[in-house]
Enzyme design. Structure first.
Site, mmCIF file in Angstrom:
data_model
loop_
_atom_site.group_PDB
_atom_site.id
_atom_site.type_symbol
_atom_site.label_atom_id
_atom_site.label_comp_id
_atom_site.label_asym_id
_atom_site.label_seq_id
_atom_site.Cartn_x
_atom_site.Cartn_y
_atom_site.Cartn_z
ATOM 1 N N HIS A 70 0.854 -1.129 0.029
ATOM 2 C CA HIS A 70 -0.223 0.097 0.092
ATOM 3 C C HIS A 70 0.809 1.316 0.090
ATOM 4 C CE1 HIS A 70 -3.098 -2.946 0.933
ATOM 5 N NE2 HIS A 70 -4.245 -1.793 0.955
HETATM 6 N N1 LIG Z 1 -12.054 -10.122 1.957
HETATM 7 C C1 LIG Z 1 -13.320 -9.459 1.756
HETATM 8 N N2 LIG Z 1 -14.251 -9.944 1.370
HETATM 9 C C2 LIG Z 1 -15.380 -9.126 1.288
HETATM 10 N N3 LIG Z 1 -15.197 -7.904 1.473
HETATM 11 C C3 LIG Z 1 -14.193 -7.128 1.983
HETATM 12 C C4 LIG Z 1 -13.236 -8.195 2.129
HETATM 13 N N4 LIG Z 1 -12.230 -6.983 2.811
HETATM 14 C C5 LIG Z 1 -12.733 -6.038 2.918
HETATM 15 N N5 LIG Z 1 -13.965 -5.994 2.198
HETATM 16 C C6 LIG Z 1 -14.979 -4.939 2.332
HETATM 17 O O1 LIG Z 1 -14.263 -3.689 1.690
HETATM 18 C C7 LIG Z 1 -14.647 -2.430 2.681
HETATM 19 C C8 LIG Z 1 -13.399 -1.551 2.713
HETATM 20 O O2 LIG Z 1 -13.150 -0.896 1.639
HETATM 21 P P1 LIG Z 1 -12.154 0.104 1.280
HETATM 22 O O3 LIG Z 1 -12.240 0.539 0.224
HETATM 23 O O4 LIG Z 1 -11.946 0.844 2.587
HETATM 24 O O5 LIG Z 1 -10.833 -0.937 1.475
HETATM 25 P P2 LIG Z 1 -9.709 -1.248 2.490
HETATM 26 O O6 LIG Z 1 -10.054 -2.221 3.253
HETATM 27 O O7 LIG Z 1 -9.228 0.312 2.957
HETATM 28 O O8 LIG Z 1 -8.856 -1.707 1.538
HETATM 29 P P3 LIG Z 1 -7.083 -2.467 1.539
HETATM 30 O O9 LIG Z 1 -7.092 -3.656 1.434
HETATM 31 O O10 LIG Z 1 -6.043 -1.722 0.585
HETATM 32 O O11 LIG Z 1 -6.708 -1.709 2.993
HETATM 33 C C9 LIG Z 1 -15.113 -3.196 3.905
HETATM 34 O O12 LIG Z 1 -15.849 -2.492 4.795
HETATM 35 C C10 LIG Z 1 -15.585 -4.517 3.679
HETATM 36 O O13 LIG Z 1 -17.046 -4.181 3.360
#
Ligand SMILES: Nc1ncnc2c1ncn2[C@@H]1O[C@H](COP(=O)(O)OP(=O)(O)OP(=O)(O)O)[C@@H](O)[C@H]1O
Ligand SMILES: [Mg+2]
Lengths: 125, 201
Positions: free
Chosen positions: A9
């Site tokens: 990231h």
């Molecule tokens: N493995 C997964 N399967 C399904 N949904 C997921 C998973 N991981 C995260 N999510 C969904 O994605 C959302 C978060 O989206 P966001 O765009 O903030 O990504 P992030 O978690 O910041 O990504 P990164 O992995 O880059 O840290 C969560 O609230 C959840 O609903």
């Protein structure tokens, strides 16, 4: 040599890991793919694709990811480039980067990489 | 369908700060920013997609999301739209059964990409009950509008449910017990997208 792409990231984390890996294996084709185009935090499909192209010498490319979207985006890059040999390795980010760089310089093929980087999980000394 | 995608982009932009605030509580505070960046890029791309069939439109939307979102929701929603696009290949109109097929493909795609199932405090907790509602309604011969309205209502309940459970996937899972009491940002954005579908159908 197998190419090694470090997906994080953080641009700094990916570049730092590449720096550490190249310290011991300066000739290894190690490429950093960290952060978004503008350098902010996140994972970039385009940056990872470009790094894979740059690292591929014909012997395939091993991808090492930090977490979450880094893994999922790397997976999608691999699926989009099905004409290349690409493997996603499951290992600690820094230790895996160092081991993979050393192994590729030593001639380990792509198929042998996962087994080699495994040792990064339980060995600090 | 192009108008629906435009409306989705508007809705995400309008809720950008709220989604980001939700992600601040149990994530890394970027969900709204990620989604808004992705849908703004989709809007830019729409003129080049509007002449094709629904399948190629959805596929194009998905690819654009994968390229521009930058967080987990990029590959997840991206895969969902791309898989839905494959299910709608060659179609220029969607009836109830076709919509159900597209939605099934989308949900399966998210499960495959994130290796998650219902009950892990993710977008699937909104999308799985929504799909179930849609399947039941279409099987019972209800209109597409009714099916999508029930789907959105089921998704909203799913968002409420995420407040009660521990996250076991995604960034929030690193908080363990501390994730309880907060609603999942991805489930919330999924509800918004379904709400737009229901309103526009
Ligand atoms: N493995 C997964 N399967 C399904 N949904 C997921 C998973 N991981 C995260 N999510 C969904 O994605 C959302 C978060 O989206 P966001 O765009 O903030 O990504 P992030 O978690 O910041 O990504 P990164 O992995 O880059 O840290 C969560 O609230 C959840 O609903
Ligand atoms: Mg986030």
């Amino acid at each position: 040599m197998v190419g090694v792409v470090l997906v994080s990231h953080s641009q700094k984390a990916a570049e730092g890991a590449a720096e550490l890996a190249l310290m011991m294996a300066p000739d290894a084709p190690v490429k950093a793919a960290g952060g978004l185009e503008d350098g902010s935090l996140g994972t970039s499909f385009e940056k990872i694709s470009a790094a894979v192209e740059a690292a591929d010498q014909g012997d395939g490319v091993a991808l090492i990811m930090d977490m979450g979207s880094a893994v999922m985006t790397a997976e999608m890059v691999a699926e989009s480039m099905d004409d290349r040999k690409i493997s996603l390795l499951d290992c600690p980010f820094i230790e895996g980067a160092v081991i993979a760089a050393l192994e590729t310089a030593g001639g380990t093929p792509l198929s042998g990489m996962q087994e080699k980087v495994e040792s990064g999980r339980d060995r600090k000394l | 369908m192009v108008a629906i995608i435009e409306e989705m982009a508007k809705k995400i932009e309008a809720e950008k700060d709220y989604l980001t605030q939700l992600d601040n509580e149990i994530g890394d505070g970027d969900h709204g920013i990620n989604m808004a960046r992705g849908f703004a890029a989709v809007e830019k791309k729409l003129p080049s997609l509007r002449d094709g069939d629904i399948g190629s439109l959805l596929k194009g939307v998905g690819m654009q999301l994968v390229s521009t979102v930058g967080g987990a929701s990029g590959p997840l929603y991206g895969t969902a739209f791309m898989k839905a696009g494959m299910a709608c290949k060659g179609l220029t109109e969607l009836d109830g059964p076709a919509f159900v097929k597209a939605m099934e493909a989308a949900v399966d795609g998210i499960k495959m990409r994130g290796k998650a199932t219902e009950g892990e405090k993710t977008m699937l907790d909104a999308l799985c009950p929504a799909l179930k509602a849609m399947q039941d309604d279409v099987a019972a011969g209800k209109s597409l509008k009714e099916a999508l309205t029930d789907a959105a209502a089921a998704a909203e309940k799913g968002v409420e449910y995420t407040k009660t459970i521990i996250a076991t996937k995604g960034r929030a899972s690193y908080l363990g017990e501390r994730s309880v009491g907060h609603q999942d940002p991805g489930a919330t954005s999924a509800f918004y997208l379904l709400q737009v579908l229901a309103e526009m159908a």
